[in-house]
Design a protein around this motif. Structure first.
Motif, PDB file in Angstrom:
ATOM      1  N   CYS A   7      12.480  -2.919  -0.837  1.00  0.00           N
ATOM      2  CA  CYS A   7      13.243  -2.196   0.308  1.00  0.00           C
ATOM      3  C   CYS A   7      13.829  -3.144   1.191  1.00  0.00           C
ATOM      4  CB  CYS A   7      12.296  -1.074   1.003  1.00  0.00           C
ATOM      5  SG  CYS A   7      12.506   0.307   0.051  1.00  0.00           S
ATOM      6  N   VAL A   8      12.995  -3.979   1.664  1.00  0.00           N
ATOM      7  CA  VAL A   8      13.684  -5.139   2.480  1.00  0.00           C
ATOM      8  C   VAL A   8      13.063  -6.516   2.113  1.00  0.00           C
ATOM      9  CG1 VAL A   8      13.888  -6.222   4.950  1.00  0.00           C
ATOM     10  CG2 VAL A   8      13.744  -3.670   4.705  1.00  0.00           C
ATOM     11  N   GLU A   9      14.115  -7.352   1.657  1.00  0.00           N
ATOM     12  CA  GLU A   9      13.759  -8.676   1.073  1.00  0.00           C
ATOM     13  C   GLU A   9      13.990  -9.565   2.124  1.00  0.00           C
ATOM     14  OE1 GLU A   9      15.127 -11.004  -2.623  1.00  0.00           O
ATOM     15  OE2 GLU A   9      15.875 -11.677  -0.751  1.00  0.00           O
ATOM     16  N   ASN A  10      13.225 -10.147   2.919  1.00  0.00           N
ATOM     17  CA  ASN A  10      13.037 -10.772   3.999  1.00  0.00           C
ATOM     18  C   ASN A  10      12.561 -12.267   3.377  1.00  0.00           C
ATOM     19  OD1 ASN A  10      13.778 -11.958   6.569  1.00  0.00           O
ATOM     20  ND2 ASN A  10      11.676 -11.132   7.654  1.00  0.00           N
ATOM     21  N   ASP A  11      12.890 -12.684   2.377  1.00  0.00           N
ATOM     22  CA  ASP A  11      12.573 -13.984   1.890  1.00  0.00           C
ATOM     23  C   ASP A  11      12.984 -15.369   2.710  1.00  0.00           C
ATOM     24  OD1 ASP A  11      11.002 -12.417   0.186  1.00  0.00           O
ATOM     25  OD2 ASP A  11      12.032 -12.929  -1.650  1.00  0.00           O
ATOM     26  N   HIS A  12      13.779 -15.130   3.675  1.00  0.00           N
ATOM     27  CA  HIS A  12      14.124 -16.148   4.321  1.00  0.00           C
ATOM     28  C   HIS A  12      13.485 -16.267   5.766  1.00  0.00           C
ATOM     29  CE1 HIS A  12      17.402 -16.243   1.453  1.00  0.00           C
ATOM     30  NE2 HIS A  12      17.610 -17.494   2.133  1.00  0.00           N
ATOM     31  N   VAL A  13      12.437 -15.156   5.607  1.00  0.00           N
ATOM     32  CA  VAL A  13      11.412 -15.235   6.938  1.00  0.00           C
ATOM     33  C   VAL A  13      12.270 -15.118   8.287  1.00  0.00           C
ATOM     34  CG1 VAL A  13       9.360 -15.876   5.624  1.00  0.00           C
ATOM     35  CG2 VAL A  13      10.840 -17.892   6.601  1.00  0.00           C
ATOM     36  N   GLN A  14      12.865 -14.279   8.601  1.00  0.00           N
ATOM     37  CA  GLN A  14      13.806 -14.028   9.774  1.00  0.00           C
ATOM     38  C   GLN A  14      12.865 -13.033  10.667  1.00  0.00           C
ATOM     39  OE1 GLN A  14      16.477 -16.076  10.367  1.00  0.00           O
ATOM     40  NE2 GLN A  14      15.689 -17.011   8.647  1.00  0.00           N
ATOM     41  N   PRO A  15      13.153 -13.258  12.013  1.00  0.00           N
ATOM     42  CA  PRO A  15      12.567 -12.350  13.089  1.00  0.00           C
ATOM     43  C   PRO A  15      13.402 -11.048  12.758  1.00  0.00           C
ATOM     44  CG  PRO A  15      13.842 -13.826  14.099  1.00  0.00           C
ATOM     45  CD  PRO A  15      13.788 -14.419  12.874  1.00  0.00           C
ATOM     46  N   GLY A  16      12.797 -10.010  13.260  1.00  0.00           N
ATOM     47  CA  GLY A  16      13.376  -8.694  13.022  1.00  0.00           C
ATOM     48  C   GLY A  16      12.633  -7.449  13.341  1.00  0.00           C
ATOM     49  N   LEU A  17      13.429  -6.346  13.411  1.00  0.00           N
ATOM     50  CA  LEU A  17      13.005  -5.047  13.925  1.00  0.00           C
ATOM     51  C   LEU A  17      13.329  -3.890  12.788  1.00  0.00           C
ATOM     52  CD1 LEU A  17      11.633  -2.917  15.681  1.00  0.00           C
ATOM     53  CD2 LEU A  17      13.770  -2.712  16.819  1.00  0.00           C
ATOM     54  N   ASP A  51      20.496   4.089  -2.427  1.00  0.00           N
ATOM     55  CA  ASP A  51      19.758   4.467  -3.675  1.00  0.00           C
ATOM     56  C   ASP A  51      20.115   3.615  -4.896  1.00  0.00           C
ATOM     57  OD1 ASP A  51      17.974   6.692  -5.149  1.00  0.00           O
ATOM     58  OD2 ASP A  51      19.928   6.588  -6.234  1.00  0.00           O
ATOM     59  N   ASP A  52      18.967   3.150  -5.687  1.00  0.00           N
ATOM     60  CA  ASP A  52      19.079   2.666  -6.908  1.00  0.00           C
ATOM     61  C   ASP A  52      19.864   1.308  -6.987  1.00  0.00           C
ATOM     62  OD1 ASP A  52      18.964   2.449  -9.770  1.00  0.00           O
ATOM     63  OD2 ASP A  52      20.729   3.665  -9.998  1.00  0.00           O
ATOM     64  N   VAL A  53      19.231   0.507  -6.287  1.00  0.00           N
ATOM     65  CA  VAL A  53      19.451  -1.203  -6.267  1.00  0.00           C
ATOM     66  C   VAL A  53      18.176  -1.820  -6.506  1.00  0.00           C
ATOM     67  CG1 VAL A  53      21.651  -0.654  -4.912  1.00  0.00           C
ATOM     68  CG2 VAL A  53      19.456  -1.293  -3.712  1.00  0.00           C
ATOM     69  N   THR A  54      18.315  -3.197  -6.799  1.00  0.00           N
ATOM     70  CA  THR A  54      17.146  -4.032  -6.772  1.00  0.00           C
ATOM     71  C   THR A  54      16.752  -4.371  -5.495  1.00  0.00           C
ATOM     72  OG1 THR A  54      18.171  -5.296  -8.525  1.00  0.00           O
ATOM     73  CG2 THR A  54      16.313  -6.251  -7.451  1.00  0.00           C
ATOM     74  N   ASP A  55      17.254  -4.782  -4.520  1.00  0.00           N
ATOM     75  CA  ASP A  55      16.793  -4.733  -3.097  1.00  0.00           C
ATOM     76  C   ASP A  55      17.763  -4.147  -2.044  1.00  0.00           C
ATOM     77  OD1 ASP A  55      14.826  -6.579  -3.914  1.00  0.00           O
ATOM     78  OD2 ASP A  55      16.147  -8.458  -3.687  1.00  0.00           O
ATOM     79  N   GLY A  56      17.115  -3.294  -1.246  1.00  0.00           N
ATOM     80  CA  GLY A  56      17.747  -2.439  -0.470  1.00  0.00           C
ATOM     81  C   GLY A  56      18.518  -3.308   0.746  1.00  0.00           C
ATOM     82  N   ILE A  57      17.991  -3.956   1.371  1.00  0.00           N
ATOM     83  CA  ILE A  57      18.713  -4.835   2.616  1.00  0.00           C
ATOM     84  C   ILE A  57      18.345  -6.353   2.517  1.00  0.00           C
ATOM     85  CG2 ILE A  57      19.122  -5.202   5.012  1.00  0.00           C
ATOM     86  CD1 ILE A  57      18.663  -2.095   5.211  1.00  0.00           C
ATOM     87  N   ARG A  58      19.050  -7.277   2.352  1.00  0.00           N
ATOM     88  CA  ARG A  58      18.515  -8.814   2.316  1.00  0.00           C
ATOM     89  C   ARG A  58      18.981  -9.539   3.477  1.00  0.00           C
ATOM     90  NH1 ARG A  58      19.901 -11.635  -3.139  1.00  0.00           N
ATOM     91  NH2 ARG A  58      18.500  -9.930  -4.118  1.00  0.00           N
ATOM     92  N   PRO A  59      18.369  -9.670   4.536  1.00  0.00           N
ATOM     93  CA  PRO A  59      18.780 -10.662   5.582  1.00  0.00           C
ATOM     94  C   PRO A  59      18.557 -11.945   5.193  1.00  0.00           C
ATOM     95  CG  PRO A  59      16.863  -9.115   6.334  1.00  0.00           C
ATOM     96  CD  PRO A  59      16.937  -9.178   4.590  1.00  0.00           C
ATOM     97  N   VAL A  60      19.549 -12.893   5.501  1.00  0.00           N
ATOM     98  CA  VAL A  60      19.399 -14.277   5.209  1.00  0.00           C
ATOM     99  C   VAL A  60      19.542 -15.013   6.629  1.00  0.00           C
ATOM    100  CG1 VAL A  60      20.478 -16.221   4.281  1.00  0.00           C
ATOM    101  CG2 VAL A  60      20.686 -14.419   3.167  1.00  0.00           C
ATOM    102  N   GLY A 113      21.682  -4.012  -1.722  1.00  0.00           N
ATOM    103  CA  GLY A 113      22.614  -3.005  -1.139  1.00  0.00           C
ATOM    104  C   GLY A 113      23.319  -3.534   0.014  1.00  0.00           C
ATOM    105  N   VAL A 114      22.954  -4.256   0.794  1.00  0.00           N
ATOM    106  CA  VAL A 114      23.180  -4.940   1.892  1.00  0.00           C
ATOM    107  C   VAL A 114      22.830  -6.469   1.921  1.00  0.00           C
ATOM    108  CG1 VAL A 114      23.970  -4.894   4.320  1.00  0.00           C
ATOM    109  CG2 VAL A 114      23.627  -2.673   3.317  1.00  0.00           C
TER     110      VAL A 114
END
Length: 449
Positions: free
Chosen positions: A294-304, A267-276, A251-252
């Motif tokens: 729901c959150v794909e943080n596979d680039h292992v970034q810090p976040g909230l 609604d209705d996507v593969t990953d919701g939010i993807r930070p790089v 989605g983003v």
């Protein structure tokens, strides 16, 4: 969870201008996607496909669409889908339009009243004088009456008091402002954003689809604010996990540091939010029927992740880098991801990974790796209906947990919760705990039932 690779290459030619949409002067034939959005926007015509999605999913989808009935009614009059690339002006009322995070006002009013009491006092004085002589005797009596009136007024006065609870928004910043409005059937892609850019999407609706994989695809300067917006996926809701994962969409997606994504509906996507890139903030987001992470943080970034409602994830949060990401040097072991005051529900979905298309299954809350960030969990509510497809051992909390307080696990499956949980978790089998938490979240964010 699939890595990005060169996923942007095929999107390079997309339009990056024209963000303030013109209104169209003529009608065009509505396409099937438009008719579908109209049907889904009207509860009287709400349908779900297929039966494998389940009655509960159907009801959830009807609720989603009815929430945005006014906006989707515009689709009947627009030609956004017939003219790809155009953003069509949409009614959103004055102000927020699609935005969550409104500013609710609680007002207490009482009437002012005045009561007057009059007290009258009467005083009578009698004076008698006597005159006498040798020839006559005269007695005269004079009566004088004086009246004194005093008025005492007692007044009760109450003023009207307004108490305003302000939900923070990154739009309060001072950076460049880009406003997106209308209905978008193609991606808004801008990887040259200036520092501190504010992207106001509160009156925009996006339609993710196999031809629009990344409705919001961002990069450039740091400190970008993305506020509001509604994303209504056009993917067949009966597709299996493998089919959706192969399409590989989100989605983003953003690759610039310091991004805040707030009050968005997906609604209705593969990953919701993807930070790089990071650090990032996700605040007040409402996600549902997310077919992978729901959150794909596979680039292992810090976040909230703060004050968000993830009401239907296959996987809650992923921090499992692909080989390509690992080779690129990403390592989150010195960073921290905090999840607080949020609600995360795992939803059984059609064709889970490794299952039959007719099966319903889900993954786990945290899909972790040895390179993942440290984790802090505070004041969250989780819900699971069944064990994930990876087995009971995947339903626990990652060992990289460094902070934890006041979390609730709502377990609706058979027997006790399938994995050990730290002492900062309370386990309950009472579904109403989750329902009450969701209702409170929606009320706080101005969501009309």
């Amino acid at each position: 969870m699939q890595s990005d690779g060169n996923e942007l290459g095929s999107r390079a030619g997309r339009r990056t201008a024209g963000v303030t949409a013109p209104r169209l002067g003529r009608r065009r034939r509505m396409c099937n996607a438009t008719r579908r959005a109209i049907r889904l926007g009207d509860p009287r015509h709400a349908t779900c496909t297929p039966a494998a999605s389940g009655a509960a999913e159907c009801a959830a989808h009807v609720e989603i669409m009815s929430t945005y009935q006014k906006r989707l009614a515009l689709l009947a009059l627009s030609t956004a889908l017939a003219l790809p690339g155009l953003a069509i002006a949409a009614p959103g009322g004055s102000g927020n339009g699609n935005a969550f995070g409104r500013k609710p006002v609680t007002t207490t009013t009482s009437t002012s009243s005045t009561t007057s009491t009059t007290r009258t006092t009467t005083t009578t004085t009698t004076t008698t004088s006597t005159s006498s002589s040798t020839t006559s005797s005269t007695t005269s009596s004079t009566t004088s009456t004086s009246t004194t009136s005093s008025t005492t007024s007692s007044t009760t006065s109450t003023s009207t008091t307004s108490s305003t609870t302000t939900i923070p928004t990154c739009l309060d910043g001072s950076g460049p402002l880009i406003t997106l409005t209308g209905t978008w059937a193609t991606s808004y892609e801008n990887r040259a954003l200036l520092d501190l850019t504010r992207l106001d999407a509160r009156r925009a609706t996006f339609l993710p689809s196999p031809t629009d994989l990344y409705p919001l695809n961002l990069g450039g300067g740091s400190g970008t604010c993305v506020s509001g917006g509604v994303e209504l996926g056009q993917y067949d809701r009966s597709l299996t996990w493998d089919q959706m994962h192969t399409i590989n969409n989100a989605g983003v997606r953003f690759e610039n540091p310091g991004v805040t994504v707030e009050y968005i509906r997906i609604d209705d996507v593969t990953d919701g939010i993807r930070p790089v890139a990071g650090p990032f903030t996700i605040r007040g987001a409402w996600l549902s029927y997310i077919r992978d992470d729901c959150v794909e943080n596979d680039h292992v970034q810090p976040g909230l992740i703060d004050d968000s409602l993830f009401d239907g994830c296959y996987v809650g949060i992923s921090e499992r880098p692909s080989l390509a990401i690992i080779t690129s040097g990403y390592d989150g072991r010195n960073d921290l991801l905090t999840v607080r005051q949020s609600l995360i529900r795992l939803q059984p979905m059609p064709g889970p990974r490794g299952g039959l298309p007719t099966d319903l299954g889900n993954g786990q809350f945290f899909k972790w790796s040895d390179l993942a960030t440290h984790l802090e969990l505070d004041d969250n509510v989780f819900l699971a209906e069944q064990v994930g497809e990876g087995g009971a051992s995947t339903m626990g909390i990652p060992s990289s947990l460094v902070g934890c307080s006041n979390n609730v696990m709502v377990w609706l499956g058979q027997g006790p919760y399938p994995a050990p949980l730290p002492a900062c978790f309370t386990v309950t089998t009472d579904r109403s705990v989750w329902d009450a938490a969701v209702a409170t979240w929606k009320l706080r964010h101005g969501v009309v039932p």
